[in-house]
Design an enzyme around this catalytic site. Sequence first.
Site, PDB file in Angstrom:
ATOM      1  CD  GLU A 141       0.264   8.488 -20.652  1.00 51.21           C
ATOM      2  OE1 GLU A 141      -0.633   8.826 -21.418  1.00 51.21           O
ATOM      3  OE2 GLU A 141       0.727   9.240 -19.784  1.00 51.21           O
ATOM      4  N   GLY A 274       8.105  14.477 -17.101  1.00 55.95           N
ATOM      5  CA  GLY A 274       8.006  15.526 -16.089  1.00 55.95           C
ATOM      6  C   GLY A 274       7.171  15.024 -14.922  1.00 55.95           C
ATOM      7  CB  ALA A 275       4.346  14.948 -13.614  1.00 50.57           C
ATOM      8  CG  MET A 276       2.313   8.555 -15.076  1.00 51.50           C
ATOM      9  SD  MET A 276       1.692   8.806 -16.764  1.00 51.50           S
ATOM     10  CE  MET A 276       0.080   8.039 -16.613  1.00 51.50           C
ATOM     11  CD  GLU A 277      -1.727  11.254 -17.246  1.00 50.98           C
ATOM     12  OE1 GLU A 277      -2.220  10.887 -18.313  1.00 50.98           O
ATOM     13  OE2 GLU A 277      -0.561  11.696 -17.153  1.00 50.98           O
ATOM     14  CD  GLU A 311       1.034  15.285 -14.882  1.00 53.39           C
ATOM     15  OE1 GLU A 311       0.386  14.242 -15.121  1.00 53.39           O
ATOM     16  OE2 GLU A 311       1.786  15.823 -15.722  1.00 53.39           O
ATOM     17  CG  HIS A 314      -3.748  14.189 -17.486  1.00 52.76           C
ATOM     18  ND1 HIS A 314      -4.239  14.120 -18.775  1.00 52.76           N
ATOM     19  CD2 HIS A 314      -2.445  14.554 -17.598  1.00 52.76           C
ATOM     20  CE1 HIS A 314      -3.259  14.439 -19.624  1.00 52.76           C
ATOM     21  NE2 HIS A 314      -2.170  14.716 -18.939  1.00 52.76           N
ATOM     22  CD  GLU A 333      -0.512  14.093 -22.094  1.00 56.68           C
ATOM     23  OE1 GLU A 333      -0.488  15.148 -21.441  1.00 56.68           O
ATOM     24  OE2 GLU A 333      -0.384  12.979 -21.561  1.00 56.68           O
TER      25      GLU A 333
END
EC number: 3.4.11.-
Length: 873
Positions: A141, A274-277, A311, A314, A333
């Site tokens: 992403e 920070g993070a990715m879903e 996350e 999402h 978001e």
Amino acid sequence: MSNYDHFRCKPRLPKFANPKTYDLHLKPDLTACKFTGTVNIRLDIVADTKFILLNAADLSVDSKSVRFQSETGSKGFEAVNVELLVEDEVLVLEFAENLPQGVGVLFIKFDGTLNDQMKGFYRSTYEHNGVKKNMAVTQFEPADARRCFPCWDEPACKATFKITLEVPSDLVALSNMPVVEEKVDGNLKTVSYQESPIMSTYLVAAVVGLFDYVEDCTPDGVKVRVYCQVGKANQGKFALDVAVKTLGLYKDYFETPYTLPKLDMIAIPDFAAGAMENYGLVTYRETALLYDDKHSAAANKQRVATVVAHELAHQWFGNLVTMEWWTHLWLNEGFATWVSYLAADGLFPEWKIWTQFLDESTEGLRLDGLSESHPIEVEINHASEIDEIFDAISYRKGASVIRMLQSYLGPEVFQRALAKYIKKHACSNAKTEDLWAALEEESKEPVNKLMNSWTKQKGYPVVSVSVKDSKLAFEQRQFLSSGGSGDGQWVVPITLCCGSYEAKKSFLLDKKSQTIDIDEPSSLSNSWIKINVDQAGFYRVKYDDNLSANLRYAIESKRLSAMDRYGILDDSFALSMAGQLPLSSLLTLMGAYREEPEYTVLSNLISVSSKVARIVADVDSALVDNTKKFFINLFQYSAERIGFDPKQGESHLDALLRGELFTTLAVLGHEETLKEASKRFQAYLEDRNTHLLPPDIRRAVYVAVMKKVTSSDRSGFDSLLKVYRETDLSQEKTRILGALGSCCDPDIILEVLNFLLTPEVRSQDVVFGLAVSREGREVAWNWLKNNWTHISNTWGRGFLLTRFVSAIVSPFSSPEKVKEVEEFFASHGKQPSIARTLKQSIERVQINAKWVEAVRNEKNLADCVQELAFRNY
């Protein structure tokens, strides 16, 4: 080349073909840092065309391999020309004749590099038994799946994915779905995964490396695992517990179960966001997933809980129902941000997380008060523009307008409409209008009309309130931090309480101005009136002098809710910055918060005081000592109540407050804090297990240590670097990096900044060290200029570059600096990925300069500061 000009400079791919299924085979080489791959894409040709266009970037495509086979006919089609339009990141495949319409399979062979840019298919490094190793990780992403395999890399082009990884047999290989088959052949193994449900390319994921894990199961049988570096498995237990409970909570709220058979969450040592879903395989920075009972602070615990909740939100809002195009990013978001607070509140009610949510709103208001802001929905014309809108508008303003709407419609109606929206658009794509339609249908309220003014135009209003002829007069106009005037107009949900919270009045202010009657006109003169009750609306309020005085008295006599006390302070700070409220009035108001009991309100008071202290220093150095004395007195009451040492059974919020309170006292140069910190740091150097330095006060102590460091006495700095080098806990490393810039010696600051560019600091973490003391800002600016080529080559492919610009440029406050910054960047060519951030940072400098000028012209400021500094409480 010119043959393909009509395919260039288009924001989206032409609609010649729709992908249905990707059969993707990847073979990463972790030693050479390369990968090879093949992809069979089952697609539907829907136009008369001899071209197929899809996305690719940084890949080498074997043109001889490209062929198309129709499912209906026996004839195969070889590509006669294969060309990558580099600027557009588009791969053009040309065939000798028109392809038959209907379903067929496209075959492509390709290879690429496992890059070190933290995007696409990349490498991250870790140590195992003292040996440095590489792992392979994906981060797609917004638009980087195309760096791993050729694909239709747009959120609306959903398809199913069958993924196969060929990897060293001793490593763990993960993807979105569970493994269906694993074949070992000597040192290599081939791992095949179940076919995924229909999803967008940006959610595809693969991770290959050495990992430990902890696991649990939800009541309905979903296997949940947290993977991390070998030896750190225990640190995954808190996140695991949060994840299992959160999946149940969302299943009930959205009235739809989690759709995959498993959920893996994995900590990656090098990770830009920070993070990715990613669907079924969520990737995180270590700091956002791992929690160590002994060394993590309360703030770390809360961050892990809210990021995991974000996350997992999402998995419904984004993965199951996906935005149609990046214009609607805020749906993903903003919504995930809002609902993560709903989950955290369900799991940890004692955190008072909805009061803390106001920090999100404040950040949104802060960015949206710039004329260089952008609407929640923003046109995207090229993939390079997407990164910059992952900002406080999409996340924080987005979340805040959702909270405002939920507050207006009521939580039950809101939840029912959301559940219907998820069911209706599952496995598909949606636009903002689809959400409004669902909410309008359920609530019978004009949601579209109400919300368009908040999503389609930038900015927000300041609502001025005054008493006129025993009535309340309201007037709205666009708020700009520069003090300028904008021409926006909004449909504003106004709420107000008069003297008590028993009865709440509400109405929609949809004109420039409006007057309303109050049931008891007598209350207008002597009772408090609070507009925007509990700060549910995304707007500022400016009161007339009499209403302001009544509110200040209501704060001192503890009659207002924590959210309202927060709002009055925050609005007053913003109005002062915009030149609409004298600084002396803001300082006098701050004095009313001396006995403030609530963490979130005090946290904002701390943040306001540090910004005011910097501005005062730029106005007149003669005012600095008294201003600091006033702020130290202001925080003394809370500092004495809370103390340096944690108390048995104390609240999570007190633990959070302790860290922030003593950090700010250290920055203000409070002598007792500096002495106590020095003593505790010494004890820690002698014994890393001492109880004298619990995690919650470490940052404060590190800041205090750096405050004392000079070129001639640098022992504290050297000791901190030693601690940095010894720890393998990311949270501890970032805590230290965040403290190093507090030093007041410019020579040391330069050394700190140069340290950030060494291999000892992971490139994801450099941004933590960029916030330097006021004394170091000129050194930081020169350092940025001198190292710009290196910095923009290293970080220029992702959003982290924007952090360098905003952190180093924004703190200045002179018109001369504006000119200097503009000239420097103008001479270094156009960089679309930082264009918006640069304009915003320059505007902040202009706002600071205006504010300094306004404060310089305040007549009685010195007397006011003197009086506040020496006031006896």
